[in-house]
Every structure is written in C-alpha cells, then in structure tokens.
Design an enzyme around this catalytic site. Structure first.
Site, PDB file in Angstrom:
ATOM      1  N   LEU A  32       0.826  -1.207   0.000  1.00 31.39           N
ATOM      2  CA  LEU A  32       0.000   0.000   0.000  1.00 31.39           C
ATOM      3  C   LEU A  32       0.861   1.258   0.000  1.00 31.39           C
ATOM      4  O   LEU A  32       0.635   2.172  -0.798  1.00 31.39           O
ATOM      5  CB  LEU A  32      -0.942   0.014   1.212  1.00 31.39           C
ATOM      6  N   TYR A 143      -3.743  -9.177  16.636  1.00 30.37           N
ATOM      7  CA  TYR A 143      -3.533  -8.182  15.568  1.00 30.37           C
ATOM      8  C   TYR A 143      -4.681  -7.180  15.556  1.00 30.37           C
ATOM      9  O   TYR A 143      -4.469  -5.955  15.591  1.00 30.37           O
ATOM     10  CB  TYR A 143      -3.430  -8.901  14.217  1.00 30.37           C
TER      11      TYR A 143
END
Ligand SMILES: NC(=O)c1ccc[n+]([C@@H]2O[C@H](COP(=O)([O-])OP(=O)(O)OC[C@H]3O[C@@H](n4cnc5c(N)ncnc54)[C@H](OP(=O)(O)O)[C@@H]3O)[C@@H](O)[C@H]2O)c1
Length: 304
Positions: A32, A143
């Site tokens: 990204l 996470y």
C-alpha cells in the site's frame, strides 16, 4: 494558487480541498505505502522505509517530522502477520497501537494531519451484513485488538486525523509481511498442484492498493477528520475471488471450494468482514470501482 476556489460553489463540501506541499508516507516500501507515494507524486512527497524510520522510536518519529514539517503524514506501516501477532503481543501493540498514538501526537503538535490505515478485522463477523463506521467493533485476535487500540489513539488525539479501514489488500508490489499477495499464491498453487482448494465461507472485499491509495489522497485533501471505510465495491468469498482470478488469467488447474474447517488455525478470524463505505458515500467524494473491475486492471498491469 490554492485550488480551494474550485470548491467554493453552493455544492462545495463542508471540508475544503487542501493543496498539500509536504507529505510523508511511512511504510513506503509496502504494497500500500508504495502506491500511496505514487498517488501523491504531484505533491512534495517523502516516502520513509523501515530503514529510514522505526515508528516505535518516539524520539526518531518526532525529530524526523520536525525536520520535514509535513502537512500530511500517511501511516501505512504495521505489524500485520496475524499468527505472529498472537505470539509477539508486545511487538503488535508497540507497532500497531502505541506508535500510531505517538505519531498522532507528533502530527498534532506540528499542525499536520495523520491518515492512519486500519483493518476490517476489528469486527467479529457476527453481523453477516456490511459493517458501517458506527458499528461496534469486536476484534477476535491480537492483531485486530492492537489495530483497534491504534485507531482509538489516533482518533482521540484531538487533531484533524483520519483512520481509513480497508480489507483484503493486493498490489503490484508484494506485501512485505506476507512476501506476496493472494493472487501470487493462486498463480503459484495453480502451477504446482493438481488441484487448488480455497475457502468459500470467509467473505470480504478484496481491494486493489492502487485504488485505495488514490482514495486516501482524496480523503486526506478533501474530507473531514474521522473514521472511513474504504474498499472496492461489492464482496465475495476467497473462493469466489480465486474463481475470478482463475477465469481471468485462464488458469486451467481445477479449483474447488472448501471450508475454513479444513484449515484448522489457532487464530480466530472473522468469517464475514465486508465494509460498507458509508462515510465515503455520505461525504460525496465518490467510492471505488467494483472489486472485479479492479482485479481485471491489476491482472492487466501484472501481465504488462
Ligand atoms: N494486507 C492486507 O490484506 C490488509 C488488510 C487490511 C488492512 N491492512 C492494513 O494496511 C496497511 C498496509 O498494509 P500492507 O499490506 O501494505 O503492508 P506491508 O506490505 O507489509 O508493508 C508494511 C510496511 O511497513 C513497514 N514497517 C513495518 N514495521 C515497521 C516499523 N516498526 N517501523 C517502520 N516501518 C515499519 C514495512 O517495512 P519492512 O517490511 O521493511 O519491515 C513495510 O514498508 C497496514 O496498516 C495493515 O494493517 C492490510
């Protein structure tokens, strides 16, 4: 000249477009981050790799930003190897929760906006319908908990910051944390195995980082502070995504649907994590194209 003038008509959004002259992208070597650097090529953009800046080093973050004095910082850095986050909890919270909070503080002190990237995994999947920004998160693994904590740290800082949640990323450059993306894995398995089995009971929206990067630039320049869902439009299971890859790339290996039960994992994940781009739609800034169209474009670029 500032291009605010373009937006001064009766239909102008409440938050006016900003011309950005100094932009910092953290995690610039990621799938990204590298597309975000590309999306800001018309602005004065500085991409920082992990070697340039360790985001858990608060002093390094402050001194780097004070040197560059950016108007905008995009944080695309994360520790997002989901199984490793379970066993390296302290690191997960340091990178995904504490560092974004410190980054937000440093940006606020300089009058800069932080755009911080987060994840669909903050939801548990129980809704079984697209999640909007006001839905209550319920993260299932370390996470996701650490990323949700990071969101709160950024949004509660008091600056003009934005959190952008996305889902199932793939880009032309490989995901650093995974060494590739799902499409790479499909090509590899199709070449190596007599048949490929992919789960049909995990539903998401695969999102092309090229499209997300462009959306982040629009949001950063034109949208109000806050939380935004930003994915390609539509949804599919991993199997349906794989089916589209096999069909479009004409991979001849048999592809079969299977269940998450076949791939026993100690890590809990949502089986449904589709994000409704509700805040984007309400902002009038436009949403991204359907996931299948984005995939076709990705495969064309990959083949070029
Ligand atoms: N991948 C997905 O499917 C997905 C889905 C939803 C949301 N997201 C979110 O999207 C964002 C971007 O993900 P991505 O897939 O582009 O990740 P990526 O390809 O793994 O890139 C992460 C980047 O961050 C850097 N980085 C990692 N730890 C760092 C640290 N402590 N200090 C400074 N830099 C560090 C990495 O450098 P090194 O590799 O050199 O360490 C790399 O440049 C993340 O916030 C992630 O949580 C991802």
């Amino acid at each position: 000249m500032d291009d605010d003038a373009e937006r001064d008509g009766a239909d102008a959004p409440t938050y006016r477009r900003r011309l950005l002259t100094r932009v910092v992208v953290i995690g610039a070597t990621g799938q990204l981050g590298s597309d975000v650097v590309e999306a800001f090529r018309a602005d004065a953009v500085t991409g920082l790799a992990h070697d340039d800046l360790e985001i858990t080093d608060g002093e390094a973050v402050r001194s780097t930003l004070e040197r560059v004095r950016p108007e905008l910082v995009v944080n695309a850095a994360a520790f997002h190897n989901v199984p490793r986050c379970e066993t390296e909890e302290a690191r997960a919270f340091a990178v995904n929760a504490i560092a974004p909070r410190q980054l937000a503080r440093a940006c606020t002190a300089l009058g800069a906006r932080l755009v911080h990237v987060s994840t669909d995994y903050v939801f548990d999947g129980g809704k079984c319908a697209p999640y909007v920004e006001t839905d209550r998160p319920n993260p299932l693994n370390v996470y996701a908990i650490s990323k949700l904590a990071g969101e709160y740290g950024v949004l509660n800082d008091g600056g003009s910051h934005q959190v952008v949640r996305s889902s199932g990323l793939y880009g032309v450059r490989p995901c650093r944390a995974k060494g590739g993306n799902f499409i790479d894995t499909m090509f590899k398995l199709a070449a190596e195995r007599p048949e490929v089995r992919v789960v049909n009971d995990e539903v998401l929206t695969p999102t092309f980082t090229h499209d997300l990067a462009a959306q982040i630039r629009t949001l950063a320049r034109e949208a109000a502070p806050g939380l935004y869902h930003a994915t390609n439009e539509g949804s599919c299971s991993w199997y349906e995504f794989a089916r589209a890859i096999f069909d479009l790339a004409e991979l001849k290996t048999p592809l079969l649907p299977t269940s998450v039960k076949e791939f026993a994992s100690p890590v809990r994940r949502p089986t449904y994590s589709v994000l409704e781009n509700a805040a984007l739609r309400a902002s009038g800034l436009g949403t991204m194209r359907p996931w299948r169209e984005a995939l076709e474009d990705y495969l064309r670029r990959r083949a070029a």
